[in-house]
Design a protein around this motif. Structure first.
Motif, PDB file in Angstrom:
ATOM      1  N   UNK A 100       0.843  -1.203   0.000  1.00  0.00           N
ATOM      2  CA  UNK A 100       0.000   0.000   0.000  1.00  0.00           C
ATOM      3  C   UNK A 100       0.874   1.248   0.000  1.00  0.00           C
ATOM      4  N   UNK A 101       1.938   1.202   0.803  1.00  0.00           N
ATOM      5  CA  UNK A 101       2.850   2.333   0.854  1.00  0.00           C
ATOM      6  C   UNK A 101       3.552   2.527  -0.486  1.00  0.00           C
ATOM      7  N   UNK A 102       3.909   1.427  -1.117  1.00  0.00           N
ATOM      8  CA  UNK A 102       4.556   1.487  -2.433  1.00  0.00           C
ATOM      9  C   UNK A 102       3.600   2.079  -3.469  1.00  0.00           C
ATOM     10  N   UNK A 104       1.239   4.100  -2.889  1.00  0.00           N
ATOM     11  CA  UNK A 104       1.190   5.500  -2.522  1.00  0.00           C
ATOM     12  C   UNK A 104       2.331   6.277  -3.184  1.00  0.00           C
ATOM     13  N   UNK A 105       3.524   5.751  -3.011  1.00  0.00           N
ATOM     14  CA  UNK A 105       4.703   6.397  -3.577  1.00  0.00           C
ATOM     15  C   UNK A 105       4.660   6.411  -5.093  1.00  0.00           C
ATOM     16  N   UNK A 106       4.234   5.309  -5.676  1.00  0.00           N
ATOM     17  CA  UNK A 106       4.166   5.246  -7.135  1.00  0.00           C
ATOM     18  C   UNK A 106       3.186   6.268  -7.683  1.00  0.00           C
ATOM     19  N   UNK A 108       2.473   9.113  -6.270  1.00  0.00           N
ATOM     20  CA  UNK A 108       3.174  10.395  -6.156  1.00  0.00           C
ATOM     21  C   UNK A 108       4.126  10.612  -7.322  1.00  0.00           C
ATOM     22  N   UNK A 109       4.886   9.567  -7.625  1.00  0.00           N
ATOM     23  CA  UNK A 109       5.896   9.710  -8.670  1.00  0.00           C
ATOM     24  C   UNK A 109       5.249   9.846 -10.044  1.00  0.00           C
TER      25      UNK A 109
END
Lengths: 138, 138
Positions: A100-102, A104-106, A108-109
């Motif tokens: 889930x955190x990944x 999230x980051x993806x 964003x990117x």
DNA sequence: CTAAACCTTCATGTGTACTTCAAGGCAAGA
DNA sequence: TCTTGCCTTGAAGTACACATGAAGGTTTAG
């Protein structure tokens, strides 16, 4: 090989290797005549395994119990299985949180240059949508 | 709502919530006239987000930097992107380690009753095969 | 009016997982 | 022989992430 070479090959400090041995995360290591550790491939594999589990977030204590069960030839087998299953559940939840955190980051990117180009308000609206799909994070 | 209710809703201790605020992992919380924290849904979502990241193994320090970038409207943007990508890489590796560990455990469980029935020698051979496929762990 | 049940800040304590230090042993090269 | 470089054990120190305790403030029930 001596402990320094093992340290270089595994990326684990000599002190940590000694610590792992003391905590029984790796088997007792053979010694040379003068008492120095003589580390073989089997031990190296164990060190790498411990490293992997540690990186995955498993505590020393959990790892020790796990390895005990692993090596045991005893037969509280159903209890053993329960413990393994419990550990598995913990790790799966951890993996899912990580995923889930990944995500999230993806996200964003993926929208990073959008971000550079667009206003804060626009981006927040975009993210709100994303979050609604992802079911309420941050 | 007061801090105790927020604690109950999130499963995070009151002390930890205060700590997160001090460490800027969550925004500064509004106070009532007498100085007590008054926590709203936005803060709750942040607390849950922090919990998720923490469960996933992210450090307080990394999280703080991440959230700073998140909230910033400044423009070292390429540097920011690089940092996010770095963080992503770390998390993906962690996830993969976790997955490898999960595979390991699942293998153990799948062969658990085999284990009960078979000899140690047989099982070790079986596992060696598995490990060869999984490319050298433990 | 007093006790219970919240809250505040600030300081200190705690568990984990090592790291670092101290004191010394062994082996090889200058 | 003496310095360098490896090793040993055991003890003590460190960083992180809180938990706990002290001292005190406010509101609510009896």
């Amino acid at each position: 090989m001596n402990i320094k070479e093992a340290s270089q090959k595994t990326g684990v400090s000599s002190a940590a290797i000694r610590y792992y041995e003391k905590e029984s995360l790796i088997p007792a290591i053979d010694r040379t005549e003068v008492g120095n550790r003589d580390i073989d491939e089997r031990i190296l594999r164990r060190i790498r395994f411990v490293t992997q589990m540690r990186n995955a977030g498993m505590s020393i204590e959990s790892l020790r119990r796990y390895i005990e069960l692993f090596d045991a030839q005893e037969d509280n087998t159903n209890e053993q299985k329960a413990i393994l299953q419990e550990q598995l559940a913990v790790m799966e939840e951890k993996r899912d949180d990580l995923q889930a955190a990944i995500d999230h980051l993806n996200f964003k990117l993926a929208h990073f240059y959008d971000h550079m180009a667009s206003t804060e308000a626009e981006l927040r609206a975009l993210e709100r949508e994303h979050q609604d799909k992802l079911n309420d994070k941050m």
